[in-house]
Design a protein around this motif. Structure first.
Motif, short mmCIF file in Angstrom:
data_model
loop_
_atom_site.label_atom_id
_atom_site.label_comp_id
_atom_site.label_asym_id
_atom_site.label_seq_id
_atom_site.Cartn_x
_atom_site.Cartn_y
_atom_site.Cartn_z
N TYR A 126 0.83 -1.10 0.12
CA TYR A 126 0.00 -0.09 -0.03
C TYR A 126 0.86 1.18 -0.02
CZ TYR A 126 -4.21 -2.87 0.91
OH TYR A 126 -5.23 -3.55 0.61
N TYR A 131 0.83 5.81 0.25
CA TYR A 131 0.11 6.99 0.56
C TYR A 131 1.10 8.11 -0.05
CZ TYR A 131 -1.55 11.08 3.47
OH TYR A 131 -2.21 12.30 3.66
N THR A 136 -5.00 0.05 -3.79
CA THR A 136 -4.05 -0.05 -2.87
C THR A 136 -3.64 1.35 -2.35
OG1 THR A 136 -2.51 -0.61 -4.50
CG2 THR A 136 -3.25 -2.41 -3.18
N GLN A 137 -4.24 2.35 -2.71
CA GLN A 137 -3.99 3.74 -2.52
C GLN A 137 -4.36 3.91 -1.13
OE1 GLN A 137 -2.59 6.48 -4.67
NE2 GLN A 137 -2.66 7.20 -2.38
N ILE A 138 -3.69 4.61 -0.12
CA ILE A 138 -4.15 5.00 1.07
C ILE A 138 -4.60 6.43 1.03
CG2 ILE A 138 -3.42 5.41 3.48
CD1 ILE A 138 -0.99 3.63 2.99
N VAL A 165 -8.12 2.48 3.46
CA VAL A 165 -8.11 2.08 2.23
C VAL A 165 -9.35 1.41 1.38
CG1 VAL A 165 -5.72 1.48 2.80
CG2 VAL A 165 -7.40 -0.07 3.06
N ILE A 201 4.05 -0.86 3.47
CA ILE A 201 3.74 0.42 3.24
C ILE A 201 4.83 1.25 2.71
CG2 ILE A 201 2.72 2.40 4.45
CD1 ILE A 201 0.86 0.69 6.01
#
Length: 463
Positions: free
Chosen positions: A232, A234, A261-263, A383, A397
């Motif tokens: 993931y 950010y 998978t984008q925070i 998420v 992450i």
């Protein structure tokens, strides 16, 4: 990469079933009443639980009626996945409370149904008064099968499985359950388990949305190091990260479109708390014990930096800064032991303990130290929801590094090298409406990518 239809947005959900069944086997569909469904799975919370926020315009609560004890059955699936047990959330729960009931007008009232896994709601009604003796993995398996095992769906044939980690256990104990419930027994046994490979009694019992687990956390991390679930990222304002998975890791989860998978939001409730680390005994502590059976007295101590390499962590770097003031005698606990409770001599891998009593004391210190390591570097990330992920999974992450960026800044320089890395998912709150699925995940790392100073910082050289 898994092909994603243009019509499938990140966080889409298919609610294939959400109904409620009364004690006399009458079933109603809840989709027309549901405002929001929340399901929580927690690695330190034993069983799953949640809430349904209801908008009732037909007085179902009175006519059905809903009075507590009903069974709620769900089946959720992210539309990008096939209908396979590993890709769906399907389970029965029991309503244990009804709260926040209010009448909006003459046509509608609202209330919240609180539910829990059947294994949790029936636990209090099964107190056990008997002796348990033998290897811990056998005892755990017997307790689960004899007193806890339930069908995932009452009308189906599949049961929830219990996965016992790091077997066969080397620990063989003997104790009497004094009207303890099955879960209380499992939590007691967890304190005295030693597995086949990993030192320290870091066992936990918990339920994910796929299975039950009784496992060493070290084992949970280790067996996923070469099969991490997913990555993931950010992207803070002004920062755009690479959207492909890092080549330095091997991944076991489906390779999805980057939008999955984008925070969207990230919070860091706690990075480090030195005072709590000192006062809780996480940094250093001692234990003294007296055996009522043999009259033996023992003493042991542990230091987080000196013993860090003895345990498995999310990343190999020591997270406690070198030179932090600490002393094991600043937190000393006293235990009363009975070596008669151990069928065979208990040992600690590495030969640190010379007797069963020393092993028990070291085990206590190891457990307390290791579980405390999941307080620092705790992140909360929001998420898109997906039904193939579960608590206990290991993820990567990529956390952004702030500061000036130039045109030739590399992908590695975009990310914070200290914090980015492997995280263990310790809790997931699934927030589901009729059309969307969002996950608020608690993720923790108990090791950094880089050491915060040398392992032996000289603080405890005189001990």
């Amino acid at each position: 990469m898994t092909e994603v239809s243009e019509s499938n947005k990140a966080g889409d959900i298919v609610i294939e079933r959400i109904d409620i069944t009364s004690n006399d086997n009458v079933t109603y569909d809840l989709q027309s009443y549901m405002i929001e469904f929340r399901l929580v799975e927690d690695m330190f919370g034993q069983v799953m639980s949640g809430d349904i926020f209801m908008a009732d315009a037909t007085n179902a609560i009175g006519n059905f009626p809903i009075i507590g004890g009903e069974v709620i059955t769900i089946k959720f699936r992210s539309p990008i996945f096939d209908d396979d047990p590993d890709n769906i959330i399907e389970k029965c729960f029991q309503v244990y409370a009804i709260t926040d009931r209010s009448v909006l007008n003459d046509r509608e009232q609202r209330y919240v149904l609180h539910f829990m896994s059947l294994e949790g709601t029936t636990d209090a009604s099964k107190p056990l008064s008997q002796r348990f003796t033998g290897y811990t993995h056998d005892m755990v398996n017997d307790i689960y099968i004899d007193y806890m095992k339930e069908k995932r769906v009452l009308t189906g044939k599949k049961f929830s499985d219990l996965i016992i980690g790091d077997t066969p256990h080397s620990s063989e104990i003997n104790y009497i359950s004094n009207f303890w419930t099955p879960i209380q027994n499992l939590n007691y046994i967890a304190k005295y388990c030693n597995g086949a490979e990993f030192r320290g009694s870091d066992y936990v019992f918990f339920e994910s949305n796929k299975n039950f687990f009784f496992t060493s956390i070290q084992n949970l991390i280790k067996k996923q190091e070469d099969a991490i679930f997913d990555q993931y990222r950010y992207d803070a304002p002004g920062i755009t990260s690479p959207t492909t998975r890092s080549v330095e890791y091997n991944f076991a989860g489906a390779d999805l479109d980057p939008k999955f998978t984008q925070i969207s939001d990230i919070k860091l409730p706690r990075t480090i708390d030195i005072l709590d680390g000192q006062q809780s005994g996480y940094y250093s502590q001692a234990a003294r014990a007296y055996d009522l059976f043999t009259k033996e007295r023992v003493e042991a101590y542990i230091d987080i930096r000196d013993s860090f390499g003895d345990f498995v962590h999310t990343d190999p770097g020591i997270p406690i800064p070198a030179g932090i003031q600490r002393h094991p005698m600043s937190r000393t606990s006293v235990k009363i032991l009975n070596s008669f409770a151990y069928v065979k001599p208990m040992s600690i891998p590495g030969g640190k303990a010379k007797s069963t009593n020393e092993a028990v004391v070291y085990n206590t210190l190891y457990r307390d130290n290791y579980l405390n390591s999941f307080k620092d570097y705790t992140f909360e990330i929001t998420v898109p929801g997906r039904t193939d992920i579960a608590v206990g999974n290991l993820i990567v992450i990529k956390f952004p590094a702030t500061g000036d960026k130039s045109a030739d800044t590399t992908a590695d320089e975009i990310h914070d090298k200290l914090i980015s890395g492997k995280f263990l998912i310790t809790a997931i709150k699934h927030v589901i409406t009729l059309e969307t699925h969002v996950m608020i995940m608690e993720v923790v790392k108990n090791g950094l990518a880089i050491h915060a100073g040398p392992a032996d910082d000289g603080v405890l050289e005189d001990i």
